[in-house]
Design an enzyme around this catalytic site. Sequence first.
Site, short mmCIF file in Angstrom:
data_model
loop_
_atom_site.label_atom_id
_atom_site.label_comp_id
_atom_site.label_asym_id
_atom_site.label_seq_id
_atom_site.Cartn_x
_atom_site.Cartn_y
_atom_site.Cartn_z
N GLU A 1 0.85 -1.51 0.08
CA GLU A 1 -0.02 0.06 0.06
C GLU A 1 0.88 1.18 -0.02
O GLU A 1 0.92 2.05 0.97
CB GLU A 1 -0.87 -0.03 1.19
CG GLU A 1 -1.72 -1.10 1.30
CD GLU A 1 -2.55 -1.01 3.00
OE1 GLU A 1 -1.84 -0.95 3.89
OE2 GLU A 1 -3.62 -1.26 2.93
N CYS B 1 -0.34 33.36 11.66
CA CYS B 1 0.01 34.19 12.79
C CYS B 1 0.41 33.32 13.73
O CYS B 1 -0.34 32.77 14.74
CB CYS B 1 -1.21 35.34 13.43
SG CYS B 1 -1.37 36.56 12.21
N1 LLP Z 1 -1.22 1.79 4.64
C1 LLP Z 1 -1.71 2.11 5.97
C2 LLP Z 1 -2.57 1.17 6.44
C3 LLP Z 1 -1.22 3.32 6.19
O1 LLP Z 1 -1.65 3.78 7.68
C4 LLP Z 1 -0.39 4.27 5.65
C5 LLP Z 1 0.07 5.45 6.04
C6 LLP Z 1 -0.07 3.68 4.38
C7 LLP Z 1 -0.56 2.48 3.90
C8 LLP Z 1 0.82 4.52 3.51
O2 LLP Z 1 2.23 5.01 3.95
P1 LLP Z 1 3.13 5.45 3.07
O3 LLP Z 1 3.42 4.78 1.85
O4 LLP Z 1 2.45 6.80 2.52
O5 LLP Z 1 4.42 5.97 3.89
N2 LLP Z 1 0.90 12.25 7.53
C9 LLP Z 1 2.05 11.72 7.80
C10 LLP Z 1 2.16 10.30 7.12
C11 LLP Z 1 1.06 9.22 7.83
C12 LLP Z 1 1.10 7.95 7.23
C13 LLP Z 1 -0.05 7.42 7.81
N3 LLP Z 1 -0.30 6.00 7.29
C14 LLP Z 1 3.25 12.37 7.19
O6 LLP Z 1 3.00 13.70 6.56
O7 LLP Z 1 4.22 11.91 7.01
#
Ligand code: LLP
Length: 432
Positions: free
Chosen positions: A291, A362
């Site tokens: 994913e 701000c």
């Molecule tokens: N699958 C699940 C169950 C997840 O919780 C996540 C991300 C992904 C896949 C995708 O992960 P990626 O390949 O994008 O690393 N807002 C944070 C990141 C939170 C990620 C949450 N889950 C940031 O800006 O770094």
Amino acid sequence: MFLYNHFTVNEKGHLCMDGVDTVDVARQFGTPLYVMSRSYIENTINEYHRIMHENFGDNYTIAYASKALSAKFIYDIMKDLDVCCDVVSGGEIYTALKGGMAANKLHFHGGNKTKREIEYALGVGIGSFVVDNYQEIAIINNAAHNLNIKAKVILRVKPGVDAHTHEFIQTGKEDTKFGFGIKDGKAFEAIDEILRCNNLDFIGIHCHIGSQLLESKPFAMAGEIMADFMAVIREKYGITLPELIMGGGFGVKYTYNDAPESKADMIKVMADAIKASCEKNSFPVPKVTIEPGRSVVAPGGITLYEVGTVKELENIRNYVSVDGGMTDNPRYALYDARYECVIADRAGEKRDYLATIAGKCCESGDLVTKDIYIQKPMAEDILAVFTTGAYNFSMASNYNKTPRPPLVLIENGNPVLKVRGETYEDLIRLEL
Ligand code: LLP
């Protein structure tokens, strides 16, 4: 010259993305502006297809993690690339369907799905649910019973792998709100519960060990633990589960110092660990799904701002203010995130000016990034921030009544507006 090779400099000295002059794009569509590369996204998905195929033959799925960037255009791209999507809310399901994704290609995540979301998902024919708590097992079963269908469920488990990343974005350890523990036996209790439900079809297990992971080792550990657990489930319940979802988390380069292992290496060690466990346990290799979110879109996006005031505090810091900030990119405020930037008008010149990029809210924490080298800025220059394609658009807010920026997609050498910028009128459209 830059972090990624879809960025170049043209004869005017301007930064180009996929050969398109970003200064021209900024002038045409205004700033702040998100700009995404369609070809980067497509190439990355195709790279994942190649790697997964090399390791698993045809027995795999790629599910783009929508939370990284959820908008109709992205699902429109994904639907043609033979991928599924992970969705985490009724809103993401709605957007995915409007973007043309088939409902049966979506799997629904979330630690606290509401009854309404569950009924909505079943009503549209969602592919499967990734189950994260006892309550939802009962809710999904009841809702499926009312519709006289069987809902496919995948159990989210905690493999207990500590994947060394920013504390706020760890999700695979034991101390996490996500999933059921293997070690504490909670996963078995959840399976018992699922198997008692007549309208649930238990098809697999899921884990996600963290985000922005730079090393392959945690993937190998998680792969082995998960595949071993599938063999334990077979032993205890006589069920040979056909599906294993290994989550996302493949890290990207945000700064010149970041050195993530390649996607191919991370996936190979994970695949080898899964296959070795299956062989050891005489278990058929399941269909493996990854994913990826960030790695699909982050490097394919930049944000363009116009430089405003520059405040040089002697012996302290140079604050370069831009016309956006934490409202379009809250990642510095939330995670102390770092980015590389250039003055797009003079992208080929040496970066020898130490700057801290400040937003216009701000709020002293409203920075885009701290202490990075850029070309000496002048008011009205265009500043480009790299690697903003993930978790920027999707995490934007209207704080300080700031309209969210438009998003432009570069496709076939042309900038195409995919999301229009909010107007002041939009800011009050829900107010009665
Ligand atoms: N699958 C699940 C169950 C997840 O919780 C996540 C991300 C992904 C896949 C995708 O992960 P990626 O390949 O994008 O690393 N807002 C944070 C990141 C939170 C990620 C949450 N889950 C940031 O800006 O770094």
